[in-house]
Write an enzyme that holds these catalytic residues in place. Structure first.
Site, PDB file in Angstrom:
ATOM      1  N   GLY A 233       0.832  -0.745  -0.078  1.00  0.00           N
ATOM      2  CA  GLY A 233       0.351   0.376   0.259  1.00  0.00           C
ATOM      3  C   GLY A 233       0.690   1.402  -0.130  1.00  0.00           C
ATOM      4  N   ALA A 234       2.058   1.255  -1.051  1.00  0.00           N
ATOM      5  CA  ALA A 234       2.917   2.409  -0.316  1.00  0.00           C
ATOM      6  C   ALA A 234       2.705   3.494  -1.880  1.00  0.00           C
ATOM      7  CB  ALA A 234       4.361   1.435  -0.023  1.00  0.00           C
TER       8      ALA A 234
ATOM      9  N   ASN B   1       1.011  -3.230   5.190  1.00  0.00           N
ATOM     10  CA  ASN B   1       0.521  -1.260   5.428  1.00  0.00           C
ATOM     11  C   ASN B   1      -0.993  -1.189   4.868  1.00  0.00           C
ATOM     12  OD1 ASN B   1       1.037   1.580   5.665  1.00  0.00           O
ATOM     13  ND2 ASN B   1       0.569   1.592   3.345  1.00  0.00           N
TER      14      ASN B   1
ATOM     15  N   SER C 251      -4.487   0.444  13.688  1.00  0.00           N
ATOM     16  CA  SER C 251      -4.303   2.048  13.939  1.00  0.00           C
ATOM     17  C   SER C 251      -4.748   2.435  15.231  1.00  0.00           C
ATOM     18  CB  SER C 251      -6.059   2.244  13.335  1.00  0.00           C
ATOM     19  OG  SER C 251      -6.617   3.716  13.238  1.00  0.00           O
TER      20      SER C 251
ATOM     21  N   TYR D  54     -14.155  -0.952  10.224  1.00  0.00           N
ATOM     22  CA  TYR D  54     -12.708  -0.601  10.223  1.00  0.00           C
ATOM     23  C   TYR D  54     -11.389  -0.787  11.805  1.00  0.00           C
ATOM     24  CZ  TYR D  54      -8.760   2.910   9.648  1.00  0.00           C
ATOM     25  OH  TYR D  54      -7.559   2.595   9.886  1.00  0.00           O
TER      26      TYR D  54
ATOM     27  N   THR E 125     -11.229  -4.171  12.683  1.00  0.00           N
ATOM     28  CA  THR E 125     -10.778  -5.215  11.650  1.00  0.00           C
ATOM     29  C   THR E 125      -9.592  -4.914  12.725  1.00  0.00           C
ATOM     30  OG1 THR E 125     -10.527  -3.352   9.877  1.00  0.00           O
ATOM     31  CG2 THR E 125     -11.861  -6.061   9.663  1.00  0.00           C
ATOM     32  N   LYS E 126      -9.203  -3.547  12.785  1.00  0.00           N
ATOM     33  CA  LYS E 126      -7.302  -2.876  13.339  1.00  0.00           C
ATOM     34  C   LYS E 126      -7.510  -3.575  15.080  1.00  0.00           C
ATOM     35  CE  LYS E 126      -6.653  -0.242  10.041  1.00  0.00           C
ATOM     36  NZ  LYS E 126      -4.976  -0.731   8.962  1.00  0.00           N
TER      37      LYS E 126
ATOM     38  N   ILE F 288      -3.407  10.783  11.166  1.00  0.00           N
ATOM     39  CA  ILE F 288      -2.460  11.405  10.446  1.00  0.00           C
ATOM     40  C   ILE F 288      -2.687  12.160   8.904  1.00  0.00           C
ATOM     41  CG2 ILE F 288      -0.615  10.486   9.076  1.00  0.00           C
ATOM     42  CD1 ILE F 288      -0.288  10.217  12.367  1.00  0.00           C
TER      43      ILE F 288
END
Length: 266
Positions: free
Chosen positions: A13-14, A94, A147, A161, A164-165, A194
């Site tokens: 994911g970069a 990521n 996260s 979200y 899953t985190k 962020i």
């Protein structure tokens, strides 16, 4: 002396220029690592830009198109990296998605399925593909990007979200226990607020939830951060580079908040 010289790092994911993954890749390169960036095929132009940036820092780099929900693509990626560089010392999981409504009753099966496939199964499958490589090499470092919402809940965030985190933290701790004796460390980084493309989506959810403007949503978020501001992605790159380095050699199973003092949950 750059602590990651002669190490090969793979960052998922970069592709996105303003994303956490890109910032991580650049920080690892700054520390001397050869870096492999992955993202979806439609981000090929972004990945090419990432490779150019990385090579501009004087390191070797390559890009591989990978959908982390497709195990065959993950396995192919790992083989391509081994064919070119012969090793994988650092894996940074990521890639992630944030989808769905903040109203739990409105979440669809598709929201849950995509969140699980990318945020959990993608991390598990990439780790499963790389761990045998690290075992054969005598060690390695896996760093999962969870996260702050993997440690506690925050209002107006989709439950799929947060759930899953949390799962990423559990997976991290299990892998850390399973492979510590083989010198494979597994840690998680838990970003707070962020400034990324996903951050814009979060602000939209907050604005919708409270009936306020995006500017007011940002001010509301900043008011809940003890340090008073949302950080740039480079701070996550710093944390990952540290965890990947010999300086963190006695750290495994850690869930590290990088969140300006925000601390929901335990």
């Amino acid at each position: 002396m750059k602590p990651l010289l002669q190490k090969v790092a793979l960052v998922t994911g970069a592709g996105h220029p303003k994303g956490i993954g890109r910032a991580i890749a650049l920080k690892l390169a700054e520390q001397g690592a050869t870096v492999v960036v992955t993202d979806l095929a439609q981000a090929s132009e972004d990945m090419s830009g990432a490779v150019s940036q990385l090579k501009g820092q004087g390191v070797e780099a390559m890009a591989v198109a990978v959908d982390v929900t497709q195990k065959t693509q993950i396995e192919s990626c790992v083989q391509q990296v081994l064919n070119r560089f012969g090793q994988i010392d650092i894996l940074v999981n990521n890639a992630g998605v944030g989808v769905g409504s903040s109203d739990f009753t409105e979440l669809s099966d598709q929201d849950w399925e995509l969140s699980f496939k990318v945020n959990v199964k993608g991390v598990a499958d990439f780790s499963q593909a790389v761990i045998p490589v690290m075992q054969a090499q005598g060690g390695g470092s896996i760093i999962n990007i969870s996260s702050l919402l993997g440690l506690g809940a925050v209002e107006a965030i989709p439950a799929c979200y947060t759930a899953t985190k949390f799962a990423v933290i559990g997976l991290t701790k299990q892998l850390a226990v399973n492979y510590a004796k083989q010198n494979i460390r597994c840690n998680a980084v838990c970003p707070g607020s962020i400034v990324t493309q996903m951050h814009s989506t979060t602000l939209e959810l907050i604005a919708e939830e409270h009936g306020i403007s995006l500017e007011e949503a940002q001010a509301l978020e900043d008011a809940n951060i003890p340090m008073g501001y949302s950080a740039e992605p480079s701070v996550i790159g710093d944390a990952v580079a540290y965890l990947a380095s010999p300086a963190a050699r006695y750290m495994t199973g850690v869930s590290l908040p990088v969140a300006g003092g925000m601390s929901p949950g335990i």
